[in-house]
Every structure is written in structure tokens, then in C-alpha cells.
Scaffold this motif. Structure first.
Motif, PDB file in Angstrom:
ATOM      1  N   TYR A  38     -47.110 -20.724  54.713  1.00 29.69           N
ATOM      2  CA  TYR A  38     -47.018 -19.330  55.132  1.00 29.69           C
ATOM      3  C   TYR A  38     -48.175 -18.929  56.037  1.00 29.69           C
ATOM      4  N   GLU A  39     -49.366 -19.388  55.737  1.00 30.84           N
ATOM      5  CA  GLU A  39     -50.539 -19.009  56.527  1.00 30.84           C
ATOM      6  C   GLU A  39     -50.409 -19.443  57.981  1.00 30.84           C
ATOM      7  N   LEU A  40     -49.651 -20.480  58.229  1.00 31.20           N
ATOM      8  CA  LEU A  40     -49.396 -20.923  59.599  1.00 31.20           C
ATOM      9  C   LEU A  40     -48.238 -20.145  60.219  1.00 31.20           C
ATOM     10  N   TYR A  41     -47.113 -20.109  59.515  1.00 27.96           N
ATOM     11  CA  TYR A  41     -45.891 -19.595  60.132  1.00 27.96           C
ATOM     12  C   TYR A  41     -45.801 -18.074  60.169  1.00 27.96           C
ATOM     13  N   HIS A  77     -47.738 -16.263  61.641  1.00 27.43           N
ATOM     14  CA  HIS A  77     -48.110 -15.911  63.017  1.00 27.43           C
ATOM     15  C   HIS A  77     -46.918 -15.994  63.973  1.00 27.43           C
ATOM     16  N   PHE A  78     -45.834 -16.611  63.509  1.00 25.77           N
ATOM     17  CA  PHE A  78     -44.618 -16.722  64.323  1.00 25.77           C
ATOM     18  C   PHE A  78     -43.528 -15.786  63.817  1.00 25.77           C
ATOM     19  N   GLY A  79     -43.892 -14.875  62.925  1.00 20.60           N
ATOM     20  CA  GLY A  79     -42.940 -13.878  62.460  1.00 20.60           C
ATOM     21  C   GLY A  79     -42.173 -14.230  61.205  1.00 20.60           C
ATOM     22  N   PHE A  80     -42.560 -15.303  60.519  1.00 19.04           N
ATOM     23  CA  PHE A  80     -41.880 -15.679  59.283  1.00 19.04           C
ATOM     24  C   PHE A  80     -42.422 -14.884  58.097  1.00 19.04           C
ATOM     25  N   VAL A  81     -41.542 -14.614  57.138  1.00 20.51           N
ATOM     26  CA  VAL A  81     -41.921 -13.949  55.893  1.00 20.51           C
ATOM     27  C   VAL A  81     -41.432 -14.792  54.719  1.00 20.51           C
ATOM     28  N   LEU A  82     -41.942 -14.506  53.533  1.00 25.98           N
ATOM     29  CA  LEU A  82     -41.478 -15.207  52.339  1.00 25.98           C
ATOM     30  C   LEU A  82     -40.029 -14.819  52.062  1.00 25.98           C
ATOM     31  N   GLY A  83     -39.182 -15.826  51.884  1.00 25.89           N
ATOM     32  CA  GLY A  83     -37.766 -15.549  51.662  1.00 25.89           C
ATOM     33  C   GLY A  83     -37.519 -14.645  50.472  1.00 25.89           C
ATOM     34  N   LYS A  84     -38.265 -14.858  49.398  1.00 24.68           N
ATOM     35  CA  LYS A  84     -38.021 -14.083  48.177  1.00 24.68           C
ATOM     36  C   LYS A  84     -38.294 -12.597  48.365  1.00 24.68           C
ATOM     37  N   THR A  85     -39.053 -12.223  49.392  1.00 25.20           N
ATOM     38  CA  THR A  85     -39.363 -10.809  49.621  1.00 25.20           C
ATOM     39  C   THR A  85     -38.229 -10.078  50.328  1.00 25.20           C
ATOM     40  N   VAL A  86     -37.267 -10.818  50.860  1.00 24.76           N
ATOM     41  CA  VAL A  86     -36.147 -10.180  51.564  1.00 24.76           C
ATOM     42  C   VAL A  86     -34.797 -10.551  50.944  1.00 24.76           C
ATOM     43  N   GLY A  87     -34.836 -11.130  49.742  1.00 28.96           N
ATOM     44  CA  GLY A  87     -33.601 -11.417  49.031  1.00 28.96           C
ATOM     45  C   GLY A  87     -32.922 -12.718  49.381  1.00 28.96           C
ATOM     46  N   ILE A  88     -33.658 -13.626  50.013  1.00 27.29           N
ATOM     47  CA  ILE A  88     -33.135 -14.957  50.302  1.00 27.29           C
ATOM     48  C   ILE A  88     -34.036 -15.957  49.583  1.00 27.29           C
ATOM     49  N   THR A  89     -33.503 -16.673  48.609  1.00 29.41           N
ATOM     50  CA  THR A  89     -34.322 -17.549  47.782  1.00 29.41           C
ATOM     51  C   THR A  89     -33.977 -19.017  48.006  1.00 29.41           C
ATOM     52  N   TYR A  90     -34.927 -19.862  47.668  1.00 29.31           N
ATOM     53  CA  TYR A  90     -34.803 -21.317  47.806  1.00 29.31           C
ATOM     54  C   TYR A  90     -34.214 -21.867  46.517  1.00 29.31           C
ATOM     55  N   LYS A  91     -33.098 -22.552  46.609  1.00 29.11           N
ATOM     56  CA  LYS A  91     -32.377 -22.981  45.411  1.00 29.11           C
ATOM     57  C   LYS A  91     -33.244 -23.797  44.458  1.00 29.11           C
ATOM     58  N   ASP A  92     -34.048 -24.710  45.001  1.00 33.63           N
ATOM     59  CA  ASP A  92     -34.841 -25.597  44.151  1.00 33.63           C
ATOM     60  C   ASP A  92     -36.048 -24.904  43.525  1.00 33.63           C
ATOM     61  N   ASP A  93     -36.430 -23.735  44.041  1.00 33.29           N
ATOM     62  CA  ASP A  93     -37.632 -23.044  43.561  1.00 33.29           C
ATOM     63  C   ASP A  93     -37.571 -21.582  44.006  1.00 33.29           C
ATOM     64  N   PRO A  94     -36.851 -20.743  43.262  1.00 32.50           N
ATOM     65  CA  PRO A  94     -36.619 -19.358  43.695  1.00 32.50           C
ATOM     66  C   PRO A  94     -37.886 -18.541  43.948  1.00 32.50           C
ATOM     67  N   GLU A  95     -38.991 -18.901  43.325  1.00 32.94           N
ATOM     68  CA  GLU A  95     -40.242 -18.154  43.512  1.00 32.94           C
ATOM     69  C   GLU A  95     -41.163 -18.816  44.534  1.00 32.94           C
ATOM     70  N   ALA A  96     -40.645 -19.753  45.295  1.00 30.40           N
ATOM     71  CA  ALA A  96     -41.468 -20.544  46.218  1.00 30.40           C
ATOM     72  C   ALA A  96     -42.217 -19.681  47.225  1.00 30.40           C
ATOM     73  N   ASP A  97     -43.505 -19.964  47.353  1.00 35.49           N
ATOM     74  CA  ASP A  97     -44.311 -19.314  48.386  1.00 35.49           C
ATOM     75  C   ASP A  97     -44.331 -20.129  49.678  1.00 35.49           C
ATOM     76  N   TYR A  98     -43.543 -21.200  49.712  1.00 34.82           N
ATOM     77  CA  TYR A  98     -43.465 -22.054  50.894  1.00 34.82           C
ATOM     78  C   TYR A  98     -42.082 -21.995  51.539  1.00 34.82           C
ATOM     79  N   PHE A  99     -41.188 -21.178  50.973  1.00 36.38           N
ATOM     80  CA  PHE A  99     -39.871 -20.999  51.595  1.00 36.38           C
ATOM     81  C   PHE A  99     -39.937 -19.755  52.459  1.00 36.38           C
ATOM     82  N   LEU A 100     -39.729 -19.949  53.762  1.00 38.51           N
ATOM     83  CA  LEU A 100     -39.975 -18.907  54.748  1.00 38.51           C
ATOM     84  C   LEU A 100     -38.734 -18.642  55.593  1.00 38.51           C
ATOM     85  N   VAL A 101     -38.585 -17.404  56.011  1.00 32.66           N
ATOM     86  CA  VAL A 101     -37.427 -17.025  56.813  1.00 32.66           C
ATOM     87  C   VAL A 101     -37.864 -16.127  57.972  1.00 32.66           C
ATOM     88  N   LYS A 102     -37.082 -16.168  59.038  1.00 29.22           N
ATOM     89  CA  LYS A 102     -37.321 -15.308  60.203  1.00 29.22           C
ATOM     90  C   LYS A 102     -35.977 -14.854  60.739  1.00 29.22           C
TER      91      LYS A 102
END
Length: 203
Positions: free
Chosen positions: A126-129, A131-156
Motif C-alpha cells: 500500500y505504501e507504494l501503490y 501514490h498511484f491512486g490505489f486504496v485498500l479494497g476492504k475500505t470500499v467493499g471489495i475484499t480479497y477471498k483468501d484474506d478479507p482483512e488484507a492490507d495488501y489487497f488494493l483497488v483503483k
């Protein structure tokens, strides 16, 4: 940075060169050795490979970075919504930190948006991406199946308002999961390199 580069489609004759580039970019980063170059190799003929987003960045006549995109999906209550992911996305170690990777990623995302891709979903730092407009998926209602609370699953979102319309679960495309023994055999075609177990690796 000054524009001393060109960004263009990869050509078939450059496949081995870009596979080696991804190998160099990821060697001993997330695991001892690397799998990214084999993932790229498998994706060449795989369903979902987006050929017109298979890009390189070149400077002084040398390819120094590469990115590929693939179709992916978010599973919602009413069915699958098509989105995209990218990666492997790498820059030769000696060219990192000089702006080439950022230029390549920004241009590729502009092209993805122009192509009609509505959203990008990736796993990364997240600290890298951010800067390119990515946010944590879980904050916008899109979760990562293997780890719903993942801080490394990012969406734009590339389509304005996408996050307000689509909620669901994302799963990595199957082609990203490789047989490690087959990957080991594939790696023998490249120059020998030492695999090291280093602090900070994920595996």
C-alpha cells in the motif's frame, strides 16, 4: 525526470528478454529465487492475457521495465463483474528509483482506462501503490477471498463511481498459481543465480 524513454508494446522476439528482466527484478525479493518470470511465460498463451497491455519501457535502446495485464473478476451478489489486474510488473534493479517504473505504470493505467477497464485489483504494498491512486479494497467493499482483512489487497477505480456500484469478493486468476517444480525446471534456461532466504521475504 526528463523523458528519455519510450513506452511501447512488447514484441514476441523480446519474450525471453522480458522474462529475464522480471526474474532479475524479483530475484530473492519475496521468496528465495523468483516465480514471476514463469508466471509471465505461462500467461503468453493463457486466457485473459491482455496482449495490448503487455508493455515495456525502453531507454538508450535497452528494455528496463515491463508490465502485463490480465482479465480478472469480482464476484458480487448478482454475478461476476469483469475488472483487471496487472503483474508481473518489474524494473531492472539498476534502473529502480529513477522514475521509469512510475512512468510505465501510469501510462499503462491510462491505456487500461481508454480500453474500457473499469477497475484494477492487485496485491501489493500500500505504501507504494497509494501514490498511484490505489486504496485498500476492504475500505470500499471489495475484499480479497483468501484474506478479507488484507492490507495488501488494493483497488483503483478507472470508471468514476465504480466503487459505489460494485461490492464483492476478488479472487486471483488461476494462471498466477504455478507448479513450483515446473517453475524450477523453467528457470534452468536462465543464467544460474543463488537463492537466498532474506529478512522481509513472504515465503
Amino acid at each position: 525526470m526528463k523523458k528519455d524513454y519510450i513506452i511501447r508494446l512488447e514484441t514476441e522476439k523480446e519474450y525471453e528478454e522480458t522474462e529475464n528482466l522480471e526474474r532479475e527484478a524479483f530475484w530473492n525479493v519475496y521468496r528465495p529465487g523468483a516465480l514471476e518470470h514463469y508466471v509471465l511465460h505461462l500467461y503468453r498463451n493463457a486466457e485473459g492475457f491482455i496482449k495490448d497491455l503487455d508493455l515495456v519501457i525502453e531507454t538508450d535502446g535497452k528494455i528496463v521495465g515491463h508490465v502485463m495485464y490480465a482479465d480478472s473478476y469480482i464476484e458480487t451478489e448478482t454475478g461476476k463483474v469483469k475488472v483487471a489486474t496487472f503483474g508481473p510488473y518489474g524494473v531492472l534493479p539498476e534502473y529502480k528509483g529513477k522514475g521509469y517504473g512510475g512512468a510505465l505504470l501510469r501510462k499503462s493505467m491510462e491505456m487500461a482506462q481508454a480500453r474500457g477497464i473499469r477497475c484494477l485489483c492487485i496485491t501489493g504494498r500500500y505504501e507504494l501503490y497509494k501514490h498511484f491512486g490505489f486504496v485498500l479494497g476492504k475500505t470500499v467493499g471489495i475484499t480479497y477471498k483468501d484474506d478479507p482483512e488484507a492490507d495488501y489487497f488494493l483497488v483503483k477505480e478507472l470508471e468514476s463511481g465504480f466503487f459505489g456500484k460494485v461490492k464483492g469478493t476478488y479472487t486471483d486468476p488461476e494462471t498466477y498459481f504455478v507448479d513450483e517444480k515446473e517453475a524450477e525446471e523453467f528457470d534452468k534456461k536462465f543464467p544460474p543465480r543463488q537463492k537466498l532466504k532474506l529478512t522481509g521475504q513472504l515465503v
